[in-house]
Design an enzyme around this catalytic site. Structure first.
Site, short mmCIF file in Angstrom:
data_model
loop_
_atom_site.label_atom_id
_atom_site.label_comp_id
_atom_site.label_asym_id
_atom_site.label_seq_id
_atom_site.Cartn_x
_atom_site.Cartn_y
_atom_site.Cartn_z
N THR A 387 0.84 -1.17 0.00
CA THR A 387 0.00 0.00 0.00
C THR A 387 0.89 1.23 0.00
O THR A 387 2.04 1.15 0.37
CB THR A 387 -0.84 -0.08 1.30
OG1 THR A 387 -1.53 -1.30 1.31
CG2 THR A 387 -1.75 1.09 1.53
N GLY A 480 1.12 -0.81 5.09
CA GLY A 480 1.51 -1.86 6.03
C GLY A 480 0.37 -2.72 6.53
O GLY A 480 0.42 -3.21 7.66
N GLY A 481 -0.69 -2.91 5.73
CA GLY A 481 -1.77 -3.81 6.13
C GLY A 481 -2.38 -3.34 7.45
O GLY A 481 -2.53 -2.14 7.69
N1 GLY Z 1 -4.40 -4.38 1.34
C1 GLY Z 1 -4.21 -3.76 2.61
C2 GLY Z 1 -5.49 -3.14 3.13
O1 GLY Z 1 -6.32 -2.77 2.34
O2 GLY Z 1 -5.64 -3.03 4.31
#
Ligand code: GLY
Length: 578
Positions: A387, A480-481
């Protein structure tokens, strides 16, 4: 025992840290560089060329929204690990007139997707090719260009044409740009999976003749795609030649995305999450992001305590933060998903009485094991990886906080034949099998199961914070998720409670706890062993993160109107202002 060399390094760093700590006005402040300062507009993004493009748009009379769109398209060229037109994201806008807007351009599952898409005939989760993390079947229908189109038409200045937002990126793709040490090495770090897909292997790995720092990366196919997008608008991606190329390559490789899926994609406007922390209004992203709600739950639990007195890195504060986070992430797993498909009780989750009752279960002396923490029950009836984040503010004070992603670095690793478009693996943000951890170790529930046309639950938390007088103060977001949420919350409290400037707040060490697995993730060198000992004694478990916990980006508007741009010391990029 550490080697002599290692001991020397630790020793010299200790001296440096102690020296800077003595310069800090408040003990515990991170010793960091100065933020970038400018009088008018500012862009903080993870590539200097993209930031500069945004500034150029504002100098030509564009507003922050116009600039944010041009930055986003440019990052698809100069920051291929996460910048994209093959992914999706969220844009939070606070206009100079005080209005706030949240644009959801999250990817959408193809119509053929279903609950057991990533489970084999024996009930096991499919890993690798054919699964939700790599390959053609891992992608949701991208939303980036549809979202940018919506933002431009509704919230742009009206003075900058679409083609002028796309052209700078097209030119960069055609002319190429010089790769930094980090970017050239990152391709090699991902070679095992990138090399499996011929277009990605050719473009990003030069068929094994790997890029080195200082080499120029040209992307002629992407330049042609951007030329069509420039001339035909965002519709080119959804119904034009580009759509045909995506659908054809998907079909040839057992992918799911069809022409109909692309045509049916819609970017949506949502009501932003709005809450208050110590008198400051916070504006953030609602579902299908979990970010805004989880952040507000944690902040509301912390607000009842004197965080400033606890001090930045103390065991007491880390304990409280962890316990609040544990509870909010348990709610995330149960309740949060695409609100168009599942009942997400937003008002209940944000209700102060409810959040206080959750807080009341925190034992200030010892950790509550996550096995003993379930999602909360409501008294009231239900109401009817990787991201990148960037922030833009213009001279008039319109602010944009934008996070978008292709999920893992280089997404699904698939580059669509002839287009240069690197696709997302956002399908992994669904619960492939409810109750089983995803790429980020997140456990998620039935509400977030895979369904055709649905958007996977996200953790992206683009956020804007206002001063007590209602003027814009700062904007922050991260990559960072799920660690994004932790980075944003800790930046907010670093500014509000610990009085750090935006650069200090972003650079300061942080932790992360997401309910399951039941462990505090901490940054090596960011946590003192003494603090860890105290917390271990309270029942906490630790896991070191050798790299970092998310990378944040932000801009603060000082009281005299000066814009302060901050890029996380953990990553790269540059803030550029004028
Ligand atoms: N792909 C990471 C998020 O959307 O949280």
């Amino acid at each position: 025992m550490p080697t002599l060399k290692l001991r020397r390094i630790i020793c010299s760093w200790t001296i440096v840290v102690i020296f800077f700590a003595t310069l800090s006005p408040l003990s515990g402040h991170a010793a960091t560089r100065e933020p970038v300062r400018a009088k008018n507009g500012m862009v903080a993004s993870q590539h200097v060329l993209a930031s500069q493009i945004g500034v150029d748009i504002m100098k030509k009379g564009g507003n922050a929204v116009d600039a944010a769109i041009a930055v986003g398209i440019a990052l698809a060229v100069v920051y291929p690990e996460a910048g994209n037109i093959g992914g999706g994201g969220f844009m939070v806008i606070r206009k100079r007139d005080g209005s706030t807007h949240a644009i959801d351009y999250r990817e959408m599952a193809p119509a053929a997707a279903h609950r057991d898409l990533y489970v084999d005939s024996e009930g096991n989760i499919i890993r690798g090719e054919g699964g939700s993390t790599v390959g053609y079947r891992a992608s949701g229908v991208p939303g980036t260009l549809a979202g940018f189109d919506l933002a431009h038409k509704k919230y742009g200045s009206g003075t900058i044409a679409w083609k002028d937002l796309v052209e700078p990126a097209r030119k960069l793709a055609e002319d190429g740009y010089v790769l930094s040490h980090r970017l050239s090495n990152l391709f090699i770090a991902y070679k095992d999976t990138l090399s499996k897909y011929p277009e990605s292997n050719r473009i990003f790995l030069r068929d094994g003749d790997y890029f080195k720092e200082g080499d120029t990366l040209k992307q002629p196919e992407l330049a042609q795609t951007l030329e069509r997008v420039r001339d035909n608008g965002a519709a080119e991606f959804y119904t034009g030649k580009t759509a045909e190329m995506i659908a054809a390559d998907m079909k040839a490789n057992n992918g799911l995305i069809t022409m109909a899926d692309l045509k049916n994609y819609v970017a949506k406007e949502r009501d932003p999450i709005r809450g208050r922390y110590r008198g400051h209004e916070i504006i953030s992203m609602p579902p299908p992001s979990s970010g805004g709600i989880v952040m507000m739950q944690v902040l509301k639990m912390l607000e009842q305590h004197d965080i400033r007195a606890m001090q930045h890195n103390s065991a007491a504060k880390y304990h409280l933060y962890t316990e609040a986070s544990r509870r909010a992430f348990a709610d995330r797993a149960e309740y949060m998903a695409d609100p168009d498909f599942a009942d997400v009780p937003i008002a209940n989750l944000m209700n102060e009485t409810y959040v206080n009752a959750r807080r009341a279960t925190i034992d200030m002396k010892k950790a509550t094991p996550s096995t003993a923490v379930k999602f909360g029950e409501f008294a009231a009836a239900k109401e009817g990886t990787e991201t990148t984040h960037y922030t833009v503010v213009d001279a008039d004070g319109t602010m944009v906080s934008n996070t978008y992603t292709i999920n893992d670095l280089y997404g699904s690793r698939v580059t669509i034949k002839g287009t240069g478009i690197l696709m997302n693996d956002e399908m992994d943000d669904f619960a492939a099998r409810p109750g089983t951890p995803n790429l980020f170790g997140l456990v998620q529930g039935e509400r977030n199961k895979v369904e055709g046309g649905k958007r996977p639950l996200s953790s992206m938390t683009p956020t804007i914070v206002l001063r007590k007088d209602g003027s814009v103060w700062f904007a922050v977001g991260a990559r960072g998720g799920p660690r994004i949420i932790s980075a944003v919350i800790q930046t907010v409290i670093n500014v509000i409670d610990h009085e750090m400037n935006i650069q200090q707040a972003i650079d300061a060490p942080r932790i992360h706890h997401q309910w399951l697995p039941d462990e505090i993730m901490y940054e090596m060198y960011g946590m003192s062993p003494d603090t860890m000992n105290i917390l271990t004694g309270m029942g906490h478990k630790f896991v070191a993160r050798p790299g970092n916990i998310a990378q944040a980006t932000g801009i603060m508007v000082a009281e005299d109107g000066t814009k302060l741009g901050a890029i996380d010391g953990r990553g790269d990029g540059e803030a550029v202002g004028y």
